[in-house]
Write an enzyme that holds these catalytic residues in place. Structure first.
Site, PDB file in Angstrom:
ATOM      1  N   ARG A 234       0.842  -1.200   0.000  1.00  0.00           N
ATOM      2  CA  ARG A 234       0.000   0.000   0.000  1.00  0.00           C
ATOM      3  C   ARG A 234       0.876   1.248   0.000  1.00  0.00           C
ATOM      4  O   ARG A 234       1.629   1.474   0.949  1.00  0.00           O
ATOM      5  CB  ARG A 234      -0.897   0.052   1.238  1.00  0.00           C
ATOM      6  CG  ARG A 234      -1.827  -1.145   1.404  1.00  0.00           C
ATOM      7  CD  ARG A 234      -3.083  -1.006   0.574  1.00  0.00           C
ATOM      8  NE  ARG A 234      -3.813  -2.254   0.504  1.00  0.00           N
ATOM      9  CZ  ARG A 234      -4.896  -2.529   1.244  1.00  0.00           C
ATOM     10  NH1 ARG A 234      -5.357  -1.641   2.089  1.00  0.00           N
ATOM     11  NH2 ARG A 234      -5.513  -3.694   1.113  1.00  0.00           N
ATOM     12  N   GLU A 236       0.486   4.145   0.911  1.00  0.00           N
ATOM     13  CA  GLU A 236      -0.198   5.144   1.729  1.00  0.00           C
ATOM     14  C   GLU A 236       0.844   5.888   2.528  1.00  0.00           C
ATOM     15  O   GLU A 236       1.609   5.263   3.251  1.00  0.00           O
ATOM     16  CB  GLU A 236      -1.145   4.460   2.728  1.00  0.00           C
ATOM     17  CG  GLU A 236      -2.364   3.847   2.099  1.00  0.00           C
ATOM     18  CD  GLU A 236      -3.153   2.979   3.083  1.00  0.00           C
ATOM     19  OE1 GLU A 236      -4.344   3.234   3.233  1.00  0.00           O
ATOM     20  OE2 GLU A 236      -2.579   2.057   3.680  1.00  0.00           O
ATOM     21  N   ARG A 242      -0.534   2.203  12.974  1.00  0.00           N
ATOM     22  CA  ARG A 242      -1.115   0.974  12.455  1.00  0.00           C
ATOM     23  C   ARG A 242      -1.066   0.794  10.943  1.00  0.00           C
ATOM     24  O   ARG A 242      -1.722  -0.081  10.394  1.00  0.00           O
ATOM     25  CB  ARG A 242      -2.564   0.872  12.935  1.00  0.00           C
ATOM     26  CG  ARG A 242      -3.472   1.925  12.336  1.00  0.00           C
ATOM     27  CD  ARG A 242      -4.870   1.655  12.794  1.00  0.00           C
ATOM     28  NE  ARG A 242      -5.819   2.318  11.948  1.00  0.00           N
ATOM     29  CZ  ARG A 242      -7.115   2.340  12.214  1.00  0.00           C
ATOM     30  NH1 ARG A 242      -7.582   1.737  13.277  1.00  0.00           N
ATOM     31  NH2 ARG A 242      -7.936   2.940  11.400  1.00  0.00           N
ATOM     32  N   HIS A 243      -0.321   1.662  10.259  1.00  0.00           N
ATOM     33  CA  HIS A 243      -0.194   1.520   8.806  1.00  0.00           C
ATOM     34  C   HIS A 243       1.227   1.146   8.414  1.00  0.00           C
ATOM     35  O   HIS A 243       2.190   1.769   8.843  1.00  0.00           O
ATOM     36  CB  HIS A 243      -0.575   2.820   8.093  1.00  0.00           C
ATOM     37  CG  HIS A 243      -2.048   3.074   8.102  1.00  0.00           C
ATOM     38  ND1 HIS A 243      -2.660   3.783   9.100  1.00  0.00           N
ATOM     39  CD2 HIS A 243      -3.027   2.689   7.244  1.00  0.00           C
ATOM     40  CE1 HIS A 243      -3.974   3.836   8.866  1.00  0.00           C
ATOM     41  NE2 HIS A 243      -4.224   3.175   7.745  1.00  0.00           N
ATOM     42  N   GLU A 388      -9.784  -1.655  13.440  1.00  0.00           N
ATOM     43  CA  GLU A 388     -10.164  -2.586  12.373  1.00  0.00           C
ATOM     44  C   GLU A 388      -9.073  -3.615  12.107  1.00  0.00           C
ATOM     45  O   GLU A 388      -7.914  -3.297  11.935  1.00  0.00           O
ATOM     46  CB  GLU A 388     -10.410  -1.760  11.104  1.00  0.00           C
ATOM     47  CG  GLU A 388     -10.773  -2.582   9.905  1.00  0.00           C
ATOM     48  CD  GLU A 388     -10.547  -1.822   8.608  1.00  0.00           C
ATOM     49  OE1 GLU A 388     -10.890  -0.632   8.520  1.00  0.00           O
ATOM     50  OE2 GLU A 388      -9.999  -2.438   7.672  1.00  0.00           O
ATOM     51  N   SER A 391     -11.641  -6.488   6.874  1.00  0.00           N
ATOM     52  CA  SER A 391     -12.636  -5.850   6.043  1.00  0.00           C
ATOM     53  C   SER A 391     -13.104  -6.897   5.058  1.00  0.00           C
ATOM     54  O   SER A 391     -12.287  -7.666   4.550  1.00  0.00           O
ATOM     55  CB  SER A 391     -11.940  -4.712   5.315  1.00  0.00           C
ATOM     56  OG  SER A 391     -12.840  -3.722   5.021  1.00  0.00           O
ATOM     57  N   ARG A 439      -1.761  -6.441  12.428  1.00  0.00           N
ATOM     58  CA  ARG A 439      -2.743  -5.762  13.287  1.00  0.00           C
ATOM     59  C   ARG A 439      -3.325  -6.717  14.313  1.00  0.00           C
ATOM     60  O   ARG A 439      -3.540  -6.341  15.463  1.00  0.00           O
ATOM     61  CB  ARG A 439      -3.864  -5.163  12.442  1.00  0.00           C
ATOM     62  CG  ARG A 439      -3.438  -3.882  11.767  1.00  0.00           C
ATOM     63  CD  ARG A 439      -4.645  -3.090  11.328  1.00  0.00           C
ATOM     64  NE  ARG A 439      -4.206  -1.992  10.479  1.00  0.00           N
ATOM     65  CZ  ARG A 439      -5.026  -1.154   9.874  1.00  0.00           C
ATOM     66  NH1 ARG A 439      -6.339  -1.311  10.024  1.00  0.00           N
ATOM     67  NH2 ARG A 439      -4.558  -0.179   9.143  1.00  0.00           N
TER      68      ARG A 439
HETATM   69  P1  AMO Z   1      -8.624  -3.533   3.403  1.00  0.00           P
HETATM   70  O1  AMO Z   1      -8.005  -2.519   2.520  1.00  0.00           O
HETATM   71  O2  AMO Z   1      -9.543  -3.029   4.467  1.00  0.00           O
HETATM   72  O3  AMO Z   1      -9.477  -4.589   2.553  1.00  0.00           O
HETATM   73  O4  AMO Z   1      -7.481  -4.409   4.077  1.00  0.00           O
HETATM   74  C1  AMO Z   1      -7.785  -5.544   4.855  1.00  0.00           C
HETATM   75  C2  AMO Z   1      -7.096  -5.482   6.195  1.00  0.00           C
HETATM   76  O5  AMO Z   1      -5.712  -5.300   6.044  1.00  0.00           O
HETATM   77  C3  AMO Z   1      -5.197  -4.509   7.114  1.00  0.00           C
HETATM   78  N1  AMO Z   1      -4.553  -3.307   6.573  1.00  0.00           N
HETATM   79  C4  AMO Z   1      -3.337  -2.869   6.898  1.00  0.00           C
HETATM   80  N2  AMO Z   1      -2.421  -3.318   7.759  1.00  0.00           N
HETATM   81  C5  AMO Z   1      -1.265  -2.651   7.853  1.00  0.00           C
HETATM   82  N3  AMO Z   1      -0.949  -1.544   7.138  1.00  0.00           N
HETATM   83  C6  AMO Z   1      -1.842  -1.040   6.255  1.00  0.00           C
HETATM   84  N4  AMO Z   1      -1.496   0.035   5.530  1.00  0.00           N
HETATM   85  C7  AMO Z   1      -3.098  -1.703   6.112  1.00  0.00           C
HETATM   86  N5  AMO Z   1      -4.178  -1.482   5.331  1.00  0.00           N
HETATM   87  C8  AMO Z   1      -5.036  -2.465   5.621  1.00  0.00           C
HETATM   88  C9  AMO Z   1      -6.357  -4.180   8.008  1.00  0.00           C
HETATM   89  C10 AMO Z   1      -7.526  -4.327   7.100  1.00  0.00           C
HETATM   90  O6  AMO Z   1      -8.684  -4.663   7.813  1.00  0.00           O
HETATM   91  N6  AMO Z   1      -9.718  -6.506  -0.500  1.00  0.00           N
HETATM   92  C11 AMO Z   1     -10.151  -6.088   0.804  1.00  0.00           C
HETATM   93  C12 AMO Z   1     -10.462  -7.279   1.698  1.00  0.00           C
HETATM   94  C13 AMO Z   1     -11.662  -8.040   1.250  1.00  0.00           C
HETATM   95  O7  AMO Z   1     -12.723  -7.425   1.023  1.00  0.00           O
HETATM   96  O8  AMO Z   1     -11.580  -9.273   1.160  1.00  0.00           O
HETATM   97  C14 AMO Z   1      -9.051  -5.252   1.438  1.00  0.00           C
HETATM   98  O9  AMO Z   1      -7.921  -5.256   1.044  1.00  0.00           O
HETATM   99  O10 AMO Z   1      -6.371  -5.178   9.033  1.00  0.00           O
HETATM  100  P1  ATP Z   2      -8.377   0.072   5.569  1.00  0.00           P
HETATM  101  O1  ATP Z   2      -7.718  -1.124   6.084  1.00  0.00           O
HETATM  102  O2  ATP Z   2      -9.759  -0.107   5.066  1.00  0.00           O
HETATM  103  O3  ATP Z   2      -7.485   0.929   4.734  1.00  0.00           O
HETATM  104  P2  ATP Z   2      -7.537   1.476   7.706  1.00  0.00           P
HETATM  105  O4  ATP Z   2      -7.818   1.136   9.099  1.00  0.00           O
HETATM  106  O5  ATP Z   2      -6.193   1.290   7.167  1.00  0.00           O
HETATM  107  O6  ATP Z   2      -8.629   0.806   6.871  1.00  0.00           O
HETATM  108  P3  ATP Z   2      -7.760   3.896   6.255  1.00  0.00           P
HETATM  109  O7  ATP Z   2      -9.099   4.050   5.593  1.00  0.00           O
HETATM  110  O8  ATP Z   2      -6.547   3.633   5.471  1.00  0.00           O
HETATM  111  O9  ATP Z   2      -8.024   2.883   7.455  1.00  0.00           O
HETATM  112  O10 ATP Z   2      -7.500   5.102   7.146  1.00  0.00           O
HETATM  113  C1  ATP Z   2      -8.221   5.100   8.354  1.00  0.00           C
HETATM  114  C2  ATP Z   2      -7.846   6.174   9.251  1.00  0.00           C
HETATM  115  O11 ATP Z   2      -6.445   6.278   9.378  1.00  0.00           O
HETATM  116  C3  ATP Z   2      -8.358   7.482   8.780  1.00  0.00           C
HETATM  117  O12 ATP Z   2      -9.588   7.715   9.406  1.00  0.00           O
HETATM  118  C4  ATP Z   2      -7.341   8.450   9.264  1.00  0.00           C
HETATM  119  O13 ATP Z   2      -7.802   9.090  10.449  1.00  0.00           O
HETATM  120  C5  ATP Z   2      -6.153   7.616   9.663  1.00  0.00           C
HETATM  121  N1  ATP Z   2      -4.988   8.025   8.912  1.00  0.00           N
HETATM  122  C6  ATP Z   2      -4.620   7.621   7.707  1.00  0.00           C
HETATM  123  N2  ATP Z   2      -3.488   8.202   7.349  1.00  0.00           N
HETATM  124  C7  ATP Z   2      -3.126   8.985   8.363  1.00  0.00           C
HETATM  125  C8  ATP Z   2      -2.021   9.845   8.613  1.00  0.00           C
HETATM  126  N3  ATP Z   2      -1.048  10.020   7.724  1.00  0.00           N
HETATM  127  N4  ATP Z   2      -1.966  10.484   9.789  1.00  0.00           N
HETATM  128  C9  ATP Z   2      -2.935  10.309  10.698  1.00  0.00           C
HETATM  129  N5  ATP Z   2      -3.996   9.512  10.522  1.00  0.00           N
HETATM  130  C10 ATP Z   2      -4.098   8.879   9.374  1.00  0.00           C
END
Ligand code: AMO
Ligand code: ATP
Length: 465
Positions: A234, A236, A242-243, A388, A391, A439
């Site tokens: 990703r 991002e 958590r990312h 989360e 998803s 996570r």
């Molecule tokens: P989504 O984008 O929500 O869904 O990702 C699924 C799960 O992956 C984890 N996750 C992450 N963990 C670490 N760093 C990140 N940047 C990050 N982004 C997501 C979360 C999240 O719940 N294709 C759909 C899944 C599906 O519908 O089957 C998908 O990728 O735990």
């Molecule tokens: P998904 O797995 O569906 O991507 P996620 O838990 O990774 O879910 P995102 O939709 O990527 O969620 O982002 C969720 C939240 O993370 C956003 O509501 C935002 O508040 C926070 N976020 C994302 N990027 C940043 C950042 N650079 N700084 C602070 N908060 C952030």
């Protein structure tokens, strides 16, 4: 060529000779006649005693041994002896070794950035553990190999392996086939915004943001139930706790008979299998981690009431009751997600719950709308401690509706022809989900930062080591 022993089973060998390969945690020479050692194997430690004795251990040997550097790998031969003092910790051996021979296998050639904390010390004693807590996470990650030797990290990555093992075990016994989908893609697999572009011969390719398209195509190809454990990329620029830019996705997809609740139910059973498996078979590791990262025990609901399930609308109501402005709750942001976790914990005494029926506009193009109300979707997220972890959704298997949704979300169906064709060829109703491995581990153990649950984390600021 004798078999080497493990510290964890030394107490079966009292008064016997053993052979042990271990690291020197610390040592202390007492006068010229005695050296005390603490040896370490992963999370376990044992005391060693080298005693000068006529005809067995010379003074020169004791002198040499007293100068061995911390973290040296040694091979020792000795006799196991019962100790006088009672031992409290599961990771400290209740016997000691009286050393007769000692060889160096490998020794550090550079200064250690920090010392591995001595896990044999009971809580509250003069406190290398506490000292260790003050070392910045960045310093630890920059020196990850030495950091990974700490008992805490040894335990964390055993537990990480256990999560994928339990995932595999559960799905294997429920008729799922493991697949491996390509990580090099011709187009984005989720949203275009967060995709890494890499050069690919004369053109370019994208790193897979999830196995989404491939796992659905496997269903169109009649595999019925599939899963994958693999890297997900990703792009991002999220510098949060958590990312990651690369993480491990635990993904699954299955054909359904009647209703998307079949998938939700299976996913729920899967999580319960994972939680129980960790708790029942890995207590020692969980306790070890808890010494450095104290956590209230992760709680889930069992028995007839089962896992708490809320609709998105009910989750919003809970937040509004708690004082959040309804007008900002079109989506639930990270802060409100955590707040919801606290509300749910207080009201339902669980750290684990499910929300379903998300508004259609919040979900990706492949999500199935609710047939009775097209503003909401047959989708769900799973949460641990208010964050989360999964998803998922029922998917659109009808090509006309799929193309309509793609165009509505600005995705060109032509750019994913192979995917769209899978549905033109006839595909059963299906659904699935994706879990972030790191996570799950972070939240189960309450590590508070996803990098602690990743052996060599990748984030916008880190590509090394
Ligand atoms: P989504 O984008 O929500 O869904 O990702 C699924 C799960 O992956 C984890 N996750 C992450 N963990 C670490 N760093 C990140 N940047 C990050 N982004 C997501 C979360 C999240 O719940 N294709 C759909 C899944 C599906 O519908 O089957 C998908 O990728 O735990
Ligand atoms: P998904 O797995 O569906 O991507 P996620 O838990 O990774 O879910 P995102 O939709 O990527 O969620 O982002 C969720 C939240 O993370 C956003 O509501 C935002 O508040 C926070 N976020 C994302 N990027 C940043 C950042 N650079 N700084 C602070 N908060 C952030």
């Amino acid at each position: 060529n004798r078999a080497r022993n493990q510290i964890s089973s030394l107490s079966n060998f009292v008064e016997q000779k053993v052979l042990l390969r271990a690291r020197v945690q610390t040592l202390r020479a007492q006068g010229t006649k005695m050296v005390f050692f603490l040896f370490r194997q992963r999370i376990d430690t044992v005391q060693g005693l080298l005693l000068v004795e006529e005809g067995k251990v010379s003074k020169q040997m004791a002198k040499w041994a007293g100068n061995i550097a911390d973290e040296t790998i040694v091979l020792i031969e000795g006799t196991v002896k019962q100790t006088q003092e009672a031992v409290q910790s599961a990771t400290v051996s209740d016997v000691e070794i009286h050393i007769s021979q000692l060889h160096i296998i490998a020794e550090p050639q550079m200064k250690l950035a920090f010392s591995v904390p001595d896990a044999s010390r009971p809580d509250g004693m003069e406190d290398p553990e506490k000292q260790f807590k003050n070392i910045l996470l960045d310093t630890r990650l920059n020196n990850r190999v030495i950091d990974l030797r700490t008992p805490t990290n040894q335990a964390i990555f055993k537990l990480q392996a256990a999560v994928s093992e339990l995932f595999r075990q559960f799905l294997g016994s429920n008729g799922f086939t493991e697949i491996h989908s390509p990580k090099l893609q011709g187009a984005a697999t989720e949203s275009g915004a967060s995709v890494f572009k890499v050069s690919y011969f004369k053109g370019s390719a994208f790193l897979a943001q999830s196995p989404q398209l491939a796992k659905q195509m496997a269903i169109a190809a009649d595999f019925e139930r599939v899963y994958e454990i693999g890297p997900v990329f990703r792009a991002e620029d999220s510098n949060t706790h958590r990312h990651l830019t690369e993480f491990i996705g635990l993904d699954l997809e299955m054909a359904i008979e009647e209703h998307y609740h079949e998938v939700m139910e299976l996913l729920d059973q899967l999580f319960l299998h994972i939680f129980k498996g960790l708790r029942e078979s890995h207590r020692k590791e969980i306790e070890t981690v808890g010494k450095q990262y104290p956590a209230d025990e992760f709680k889930w609901r069992e028995g007839p009431e089962g896992t708490l399930k809320l609709t998105f609308a009910q989750a919003v109501d809970l937040l509004v009751e708690d004082g959040v402005e309804r007008s900002i709750l079109d989506d639930i942001n990270t802060e409100n997600e955590k707040r919801l976790g606290r509300i749910v914990k207080a009201k339902y005494e669980t750290d684990y719950f499910i929300i379903d029926k998300f508004p259609m506009e919040l979900r990706p193009f492949y999500t199935m709308p609710d047939p009775n109300d097209h503003t909401v979707s047959n989708s769900y997220d799973f949460f641990m401690r208010g964050e989360e972890i999964l998803s998922g959704a029922q998917r659109i298997h009808e090509p006309g509706l799929l193309m309509e949704q793609m165009r509505g979300k600005g995705v060109d169906p032509e750019s994913m022809k192979g995917y769209v064709d899978a549905f033109r060829l006839g595909c059963p109703p299906h659904g699935g989900g994706g879990i972030g491995l790191e996570r799950v581990l972070m939240l189960f153990l309450k590590l508070n930062n996803i990098r602690r649950a990743t052996m060599f984390p990748r984030d916008p600021k880190r590509l090394e080591p």
